[in-house]
Write a protein that holds these residues in place. Structure first.
Motif, PDB file in Angstrom:
ATOM      1  N   LEU A 194       0.838  -1.202   0.000  1.00  0.00           N
ATOM      2  CA  LEU A 194       0.000   0.000   0.000  1.00  0.00           C
ATOM      3  C   LEU A 194       0.873   1.252   0.000  1.00  0.00           C
ATOM      4  N   ASP A 195       0.323   2.309  -0.597  1.00  0.00           N
ATOM      5  CA  ASP A 195       1.093   3.555  -0.666  1.00  0.00           C
ATOM      6  C   ASP A 195       1.255   4.204   0.701  1.00  0.00           C
ATOM      7  N   ASP A 196       0.267   3.983   1.600  1.00  0.00           N
ATOM      8  CA  ASP A 196       0.372   4.615   2.924  1.00  0.00           C
ATOM      9  C   ASP A 196       1.273   3.833   3.867  1.00  0.00           C
ATOM     10  N   ASN A 197       1.787   2.702   3.394  1.00  0.00           N
ATOM     11  CA  ASN A 197       2.770   1.955   4.185  1.00  0.00           C
ATOM     12  C   ASN A 197       4.142   2.596   3.953  1.00  0.00           C
ATOM     13  N   LEU A 198       4.727   3.177   4.968  1.00  0.00           N
ATOM     14  CA  LEU A 198       5.952   3.956   4.820  1.00  0.00           C
ATOM     15  C   LEU A 198       7.211   3.120   4.934  1.00  0.00           C
ATOM     16  N   TYR A 199       7.069   1.878   5.320  1.00  0.00           N
ATOM     17  CA  TYR A 199       8.258   1.082   5.603  1.00  0.00           C
ATOM     18  C   TYR A 199       8.201  -0.270   4.890  1.00  0.00           C
ATOM     19  N   HIS A 200       9.424  -0.732   4.510  1.00  0.00           N
ATOM     20  CA  HIS A 200       9.585  -2.117   4.097  1.00  0.00           C
ATOM     21  C   HIS A 200       9.773  -2.939   5.378  1.00  0.00           C
ATOM     22  N   ALA A 201       9.022  -4.015   5.536  1.00  0.00           N
ATOM     23  CA  ALA A 201       9.090  -4.808   6.767  1.00  0.00           C
ATOM     24  C   ALA A 201       9.414  -6.265   6.451  1.00  0.00           C
ATOM     25  N   THR A 202      10.267  -6.857   7.292  1.00  0.00           N
ATOM     26  CA  THR A 202      10.561  -8.300   7.221  1.00  0.00           C
ATOM     27  C   THR A 202      10.480  -8.865   8.635  1.00  0.00           C
ATOM     28  N   LEU A 203      10.030 -10.099   8.745  1.00  0.00           N
ATOM     29  CA  LEU A 203       9.801 -10.712  10.053  1.00  0.00           C
ATOM     30  C   LEU A 203      10.385 -12.129  10.053  1.00  0.00           C
ATOM     31  N   ALA A 204      11.112 -12.464  11.094  1.00  0.00           N
ATOM     32  CA  ALA A 204      11.709 -13.806  11.193  1.00  0.00           C
ATOM     33  C   ALA A 204      11.589 -14.289  12.643  1.00  0.00           C
ATOM     34  N   PRO A 205      11.022 -15.487  12.860  1.00  0.00           N
ATOM     35  CA  PRO A 205      10.917 -16.028  14.226  1.00  0.00           C
ATOM     36  C   PRO A 205      12.225 -16.698  14.654  1.00  0.00           C
ATOM     37  N   PHE A 206      12.433 -16.789  15.969  1.00  0.00           N
ATOM     38  CA  PHE A 206      13.600 -17.520  16.488  1.00  0.00           C
ATOM     39  C   PHE A 206      13.259 -18.016  17.901  1.00  0.00           C
ATOM     40  N   LYS A 207      13.968 -19.031  18.362  1.00  0.00           N
ATOM     41  CA  LYS A 207      13.748 -19.630  19.672  1.00  0.00           C
ATOM     42  C   LYS A 207      14.717 -19.030  20.678  1.00  0.00           C
ATOM     43  N   THR A 208      14.195 -18.715  21.841  1.00  0.00           N
ATOM     44  CA  THR A 208      15.061 -18.242  22.913  1.00  0.00           C
ATOM     45  C   THR A 208      15.667 -19.443  23.635  1.00  0.00           C
ATOM     46  N   LYS A 209      16.523 -19.185  24.588  1.00  0.00           N
ATOM     47  CA  LYS A 209      17.177 -20.263  25.323  1.00  0.00           C
ATOM     48  C   LYS A 209      16.176 -21.062  26.164  1.00  0.00           C
ATOM     49  N   ASP A 210      15.130 -20.394  26.577  1.00  0.00           N
ATOM     50  CA  ASP A 210      14.139 -21.109  27.395  1.00  0.00           C
ATOM     51  C   ASP A 210      13.037 -21.716  26.532  1.00  0.00           C
ATOM     52  N   GLY A 211      13.182 -21.705  25.208  1.00  0.00           N
ATOM     53  CA  GLY A 211      12.271 -22.386  24.318  1.00  0.00           C
ATOM     54  C   GLY A 211      11.093 -21.546  23.844  1.00  0.00           C
ATOM     55  N   ARG A 212      11.044 -20.291  24.198  1.00  0.00           N
ATOM     56  CA  ARG A 212       9.945 -19.430  23.768  1.00  0.00           C
ATOM     57  C   ARG A 212      10.198 -18.963  22.328  1.00  0.00           C
ATOM     58  N   THR A 213       9.098 -18.616  21.605  1.00  0.00           N
ATOM     59  CA  THR A 213       9.205 -18.137  20.225  1.00  0.00           C
ATOM     60  C   THR A 213       9.119 -16.610  20.197  1.00  0.00           C
ATOM     61  N   PHE A 214      10.255 -15.986  19.841  1.00  0.00           N
ATOM     62  CA  PHE A 214      10.308 -14.520  19.678  1.00  0.00           C
ATOM     63  C   PHE A 214      10.417 -14.201  18.180  1.00  0.00           C
ATOM     64  N   TYR A 215      10.274 -12.936  17.886  1.00  0.00           N
ATOM     65  CA  TYR A 215      10.304 -12.506  16.479  1.00  0.00           C
ATOM     66  C   TYR A 215      11.283 -11.327  16.292  1.00  0.00           C
ATOM     67  N   CYS A 216      12.047 -11.455  15.205  1.00  0.00           N
ATOM     68  CA  CYS A 216      12.939 -10.316  14.802  1.00  0.00           C
ATOM     69  C   CYS A 216      12.192  -9.533  13.709  1.00  0.00           C
ATOM     70  N   PHE A 217      11.865  -8.293  13.999  1.00  0.00           N
ATOM     71  CA  PHE A 217      11.038  -7.473  13.106  1.00  0.00           C
ATOM     72  C   PHE A 217      11.894  -6.283  12.618  1.00  0.00           C
ATOM     73  N   VAL A 218      12.145  -6.228  11.301  1.00  0.00           N
ATOM     74  CA  VAL A 218      13.003  -5.175  10.709  1.00  0.00           C
ATOM     75  C   VAL A 218      12.135  -4.215   9.904  1.00  0.00           C
ATOM     76  N   LYS A 219      12.322  -2.920  10.148  1.00  0.00           N
ATOM     77  CA  LYS A 219      11.612  -1.882   9.396  1.00  0.00           C
ATOM     78  C   LYS A 219      12.632  -0.895   8.779  1.00  0.00           C
TER      79      LYS A 219
END
Length: 466
Positions: free
Chosen positions: A109-134
């Motif tokens: 969309l034109d009103d979206n000002l940013y290119h975004a990429t998202l990648a999940p990863f596991k923490t040491k305690d097994g939780r699922t976090f996300y790396c979000f780049v704008k």
């Protein structure tokens, strides 16, 4: 036409060579530029702009330099999509996201000002976090590439590429041709004018000049050609004048020889037939014959002397001597002749020596001719000034009189052969060659002789350079 084609071909070859070498240089510079660019950025972190390329379990150590260079940032989201860590300068206000808000970040969309990429990863305690780049869109652009599976698209690509190259080659050939013809025209047109000018010169039309506009070098050539044509025209005019002068001289010589010879023949015939019996008349007739023969001899000698002076092979030598003493001796020699005719003869000569190089015999002839004219043609009571003056680089010999003068019509041709100051006196013993001989003698000395009547007096001046 052959010369024009040859020039055009050379220009085409030169232009093609220039174009090819220019293209090769540009290509080489592009290769070098691309190599340096790849060397600088190809293997660096500058290309790591997507979340999947930089994500790691220890998110605090994520490499964000390349993202921050384009004013982007990294957000670490927990399993509830809350922002728990930011690396870089965050430019929006989101501290947590819903799934809908996350999905909206990837909409085109034109009103979206940013290119975004998202990648999940596991923490040491097994939780699922996300790396979000704008990254702001104004610093990046998206593009699509065909993979090796898209053979249809690849064939279309090569087709378009070959068509483009063919069109480029065609335009290049047209450009070369137009440029070469245009350049050749700018050169061959002036050359055509120059060729025509040379043909005019060869046909004796020295009065014609070149008139064309071109570059500096050909303009210089045109100027030099016109100067040459002008000099040739002047030389041709001088040649015609010389031929006319020689023709007139031959006529005058014939006339001046015919008159006394006819008189001599008449007197001799009268004596042979016994028409003159009185002894006094016989003696008077013989005296007239003698006078006429002297005139003929003098004329022949002057003509011979003039022809020698005009010859480039005439042996001419100068020696350094005192000009003051030379003029003084001439003044003494002519003094009594002027006195006998009751002409006031004045001399203005410096006392000190003036040493210059000159030919005694010839200079005496030149100066005596002028003094003899002043003595012959001026009446009693005339004042004649014989003067010598020294200047910085030359000496000036002047003969000035206030006698009968010389008309303006005669002034212009007084140094030409057979011109006399008094045209009514043809049988006074003068040959009309004296001043012509004087002019040639002074010319041999590298000097100048001129007549000035502007102040009312008759002034002959001889200038000899030191």
């Amino acid at each position: 036409m052959a010369s024009k084609n040859k020039l055009a071909k050379n220009l085409i070859k030169n232009y093609v060579f220039f174009s090819i070498t220019t293209g090769m240089i540009i290509f080489l510079l592009l290769v070098i530029f691309n190599y340096r660019l790849l060397n600088e950025f190809g293997d660096s972190d500058f290309t790591k702009l997507k979340a999947s390329e930089i994500v790691q379990q220890n998110y605090v150590d994520i490499q964000s330099e390349a993202i921050e260079k384009v004013h982007g940032w990294i957000e670490i989201l927990d399993d509830h999509l809350r922002v728990i860590y930011v690396k870089g300068e965050k430019q929006d206000i989101f501290l947590s996201y819903t799934e809908k808000e996350i999905n909206r970040q990837f909409y085109d969309l034109d009103d979206n000002l940013y290119h975004a990429t998202l990648a999940p990863f596991k923490t040491k305690d097994g939780r699922t976090f996300y790396c979000f780049v704008k990254i702001p869109k104004k610093y990046l652009s998206t593009s699509f590439q065909f993979s090796h599976e898209s053979k249809g698209f690849i064939s279309i690509f090569w087709k378009f590429l070959l068509q483009t190259l063919a069109l480029c080659f065609l335009l290049f050939i047209i450009n070369v041709y137009i440029h070469s013809i245009w350049t050749a025209g700018k050169i061959t047109s002036p050359l055509r004018y120059i060729s025509e000018g040379i043909r005019n010169i060869a046909n004796g039309q020295f009065y014609k000049r070149l008139h064309f506009k071109s570059n500096y070098e050909l303009q210089q050539l045109q100027e030099q050609f016109n100067i040459m044509a002008e000099k040739l025209e002047e030389a041709e005019m001088e040649k015609k004048q010389l031929e006319e002068s020689k023709q007139r001289m031959l006529v005058d010589i014939s006339h001046d020889l015919k008159t006394p010879i006819t008189s001599i023949q008449g007197y001799i015939e009268a004596l042979q037939r016994g028409l003159i019996t009185d002894e006094k008349k016989k003696k008077s007739t013989l005296d007239l014959i003698h006078t006429k023969t002297k005139l003929v001899t003098s004329l022949i000698e002057d003509v011979f002397e003039l022809s020698k002076l005009e010859s480039p092979d005439y042996p001419f030598t100068k020696e350094r001597s005192d000009m003051t003493e030379f003029i003084r001796q001439m003044a003494i020699e002519f003094y009594y002749s002027f006195k006998e005719k009751n002409i006031n003869f004045h001399v203005d000569i410096p006392e000190e020596e003036i040493i210059i190089s000159f030919n005694h015999k010839l200079l005496y002839r030149a100066v005596s001719n002028i003094l003899s004219n002043a003595l012959t043609y001026n009446p009693a009571g005339t004042s004649v000034l014989f003067q010598l003056k020294e200047e910085n680089t030359y000496v000036r010999i002047s003969v000035i009189d206030n006698g009968i003068g010389i008309s303006d019509s005669l002034k212009e041709k007084i140094f030409e052969p057979f011109v006399r100051g008094d045209q009514s006196r043809k049988s006074d013993g003068g040959t009309g060659l004296g001043l012509t001989i004087s002019k040639n003698i002074i010319k041999k000395h590298g000097g100048q002789i001129e007549l000035d009547t502007s102040m009312g007096n008759t002034v002959f001046q001889i200038i000899l350079f030191k």
